[in-house]
Design a protein around this motif. Sequence first.
Motif, PDB file in Angstrom:
ATOM      1  N   GLN A 106       9.667   2.189 -11.401  1.00  0.00           N
ATOM      2  CA  GLN A 106       8.397   3.340  -9.913  1.00  0.00           C
ATOM      3  C   GLN A 106       9.421   4.293  -8.999  1.00  0.00           C
ATOM      4  O   GLN A 106       7.919   5.213  -9.305  1.00  0.00           O
ATOM      5  CB  GLN A 106       7.666   2.083  -8.941  1.00  0.00           C
ATOM      6  N   LYS A 107       9.982   4.038  -8.954  1.00  0.00           N
ATOM      7  CA  LYS A 107      11.026   5.241  -8.013  1.00  0.00           C
ATOM      8  C   LYS A 107      10.693   7.282  -9.383  1.00  0.00           C
ATOM      9  O   LYS A 107      10.270   7.661  -8.213  1.00  0.00           O
ATOM     10  CB  LYS A 107      12.516   5.444  -7.916  1.00  0.00           C
ATOM     11  N   GLN A 123      18.956   6.050 -13.556  1.00  0.00           N
ATOM     12  CA  GLN A 123      17.786   5.982 -12.335  1.00  0.00           C
ATOM     13  C   GLN A 123      17.748   7.501 -11.575  1.00  0.00           C
ATOM     14  O   GLN A 123      16.985   7.338 -10.783  1.00  0.00           O
ATOM     15  CB  GLN A 123      18.368   4.513 -11.465  1.00  0.00           C
ATOM     16  N   ARG A 151       7.235   8.482  -9.285  1.00  0.00           N
ATOM     17  CA  ARG A 151       7.203   8.845  -8.136  1.00  0.00           C
ATOM     18  C   ARG A 151       7.467  10.556  -8.568  1.00  0.00           C
ATOM     19  O   ARG A 151       6.747  11.371  -7.497  1.00  0.00           O
ATOM     20  CB  ARG A 151       7.337   7.906  -6.811  1.00  0.00           C
ATOM     21  N   GLU A 152       9.022  10.223  -8.455  1.00  0.00           N
ATOM     22  CA  GLU A 152       9.788  12.293  -8.700  1.00  0.00           C
ATOM     23  C   GLU A 152       9.146  12.561  -9.832  1.00  0.00           C
ATOM     24  O   GLU A 152       9.363  13.796  -9.807  1.00  0.00           O
ATOM     25  CB  GLU A 152      11.103  11.342  -8.675  1.00  0.00           C
ATOM     26  N   GLU A 201      15.668  12.270  -9.415  1.00  0.00           N
ATOM     27  CA  GLU A 201      16.207  13.354  -7.808  1.00  0.00           C
ATOM     28  C   GLU A 201      17.478  14.408  -8.390  1.00  0.00           C
ATOM     29  O   GLU A 201      17.720  15.446  -8.313  1.00  0.00           O
ATOM     30  CB  GLU A 201      17.237  12.004  -6.578  1.00  0.00           C
ATOM     31  N   PHE A 216      11.701  -1.228  -9.949  1.00  0.00           N
ATOM     32  CA  PHE A 216      12.140  -0.942  -8.963  1.00  0.00           C
ATOM     33  C   PHE A 216      12.105   0.298  -9.677  1.00  0.00           C
ATOM     34  O   PHE A 216      11.836   2.164  -8.861  1.00  0.00           O
ATOM     35  CB  PHE A 216      12.957  -0.861  -7.671  1.00  0.00           C
ATOM     36  N   TYR A 217      13.440   0.882 -10.273  1.00  0.00           N
ATOM     37  CA  TYR A 217      13.907   2.273 -10.412  1.00  0.00           C
ATOM     38  C   TYR A 217      12.343   2.665 -11.377  1.00  0.00           C
ATOM     39  O   TYR A 217      12.139   3.977 -11.411  1.00  0.00           O
ATOM     40  CB  TYR A 217      15.001   2.567 -11.998  1.00  0.00           C
TER      41      TYR A 217
END
Length: 320
Positions: free
Chosen positions: A174-175, A297, A178-179, A301, A171-172
């Motif tokens: 992919q996250k 993670q 995306r960022e 951001e 999940f991380y």
Amino acid sequence: MNKNIRFLICLMILFCVCITGCGPLVSYNESSHTPHTRYVDSYDGVRVAVPENPKRILALSSAFDTILLGLVEPDRLVGINKLSTYEDYSLEAKRAKQVKPVMSSYPLEKIIALKPDLVIAPDYTSADVISGLRHMGIATVVVSSDSTVEGVIKNIKDVAYIVGEEEKGQFYDQKIHRELDEMKRLGASIPLEQRKTVLFVSSMDGYTGTGSLFDDMCKYMSIYNAPNKIGLPPRIPFGEERVLVMNPDFIFIPSYKGMDKGLADRYLANPAFQNLPVIKEHRVKPLPAAYLYTMNQHIGEAMLAIMHTVYPQLERSSHE
């Protein structure tokens, strides 16, 4: 009738033989099979048996604390680094405050006293500590302290695998990607000649210089890392003359528990820098220390936040 009796007796004997024959086989499987243990490859080349679902985990650095707090519940940690509990230093500080005891160092005796069933150690951990823990039968896995964005992503996935949370690791992964794609999209709108130069300082001189994690982050954020731009070798302190040559567009001061006044004064109150545009135009700014020490993670951001600080027009264009 006699034949029937003899037949029933034979069946009973055969049934008893089957039961007694199966008994030792089941016992052997239960004693030799270890369904609650699996093996992982430690960074130091050792293959380590770790619990399938560790309940008493200890990381020997704040960086891995933050990763773990994104993967498991706080009650599965038996200790936490003091820095991890500071707001602005760790983006998982609220969860970190649920963990006791709070530690500032990791002597071998203290680690053993916590009775961890799994220890995750950065690659700079003393070999004596690693061997001492393993000698005590404590599963100890060494993980690389990589200084690249992709290396951080790999570390997150590695730690997720070690603690049996592979889905969260994916999940991380992919996250963050995306960022990174979002940063690439935003960066395409910034011409090369308009890209800004940033000096992100640290109390550890040279920590953010050429070859550092922040240096690699800059490539994704479409900004120039000031030490790298002037060709400064890795791990070189930023003295007055070097900062004057850098002439950065922004100077960022990492802050936690308020702005690091001592570090800020090295620039804001230094007579040598008073004619620099970055000082005169008030572009020396505090940023959460978590953005600088973001080997976890939240790296995507954090980079997006820095990018929007350097290029405020990106924030405006996203709302149009």
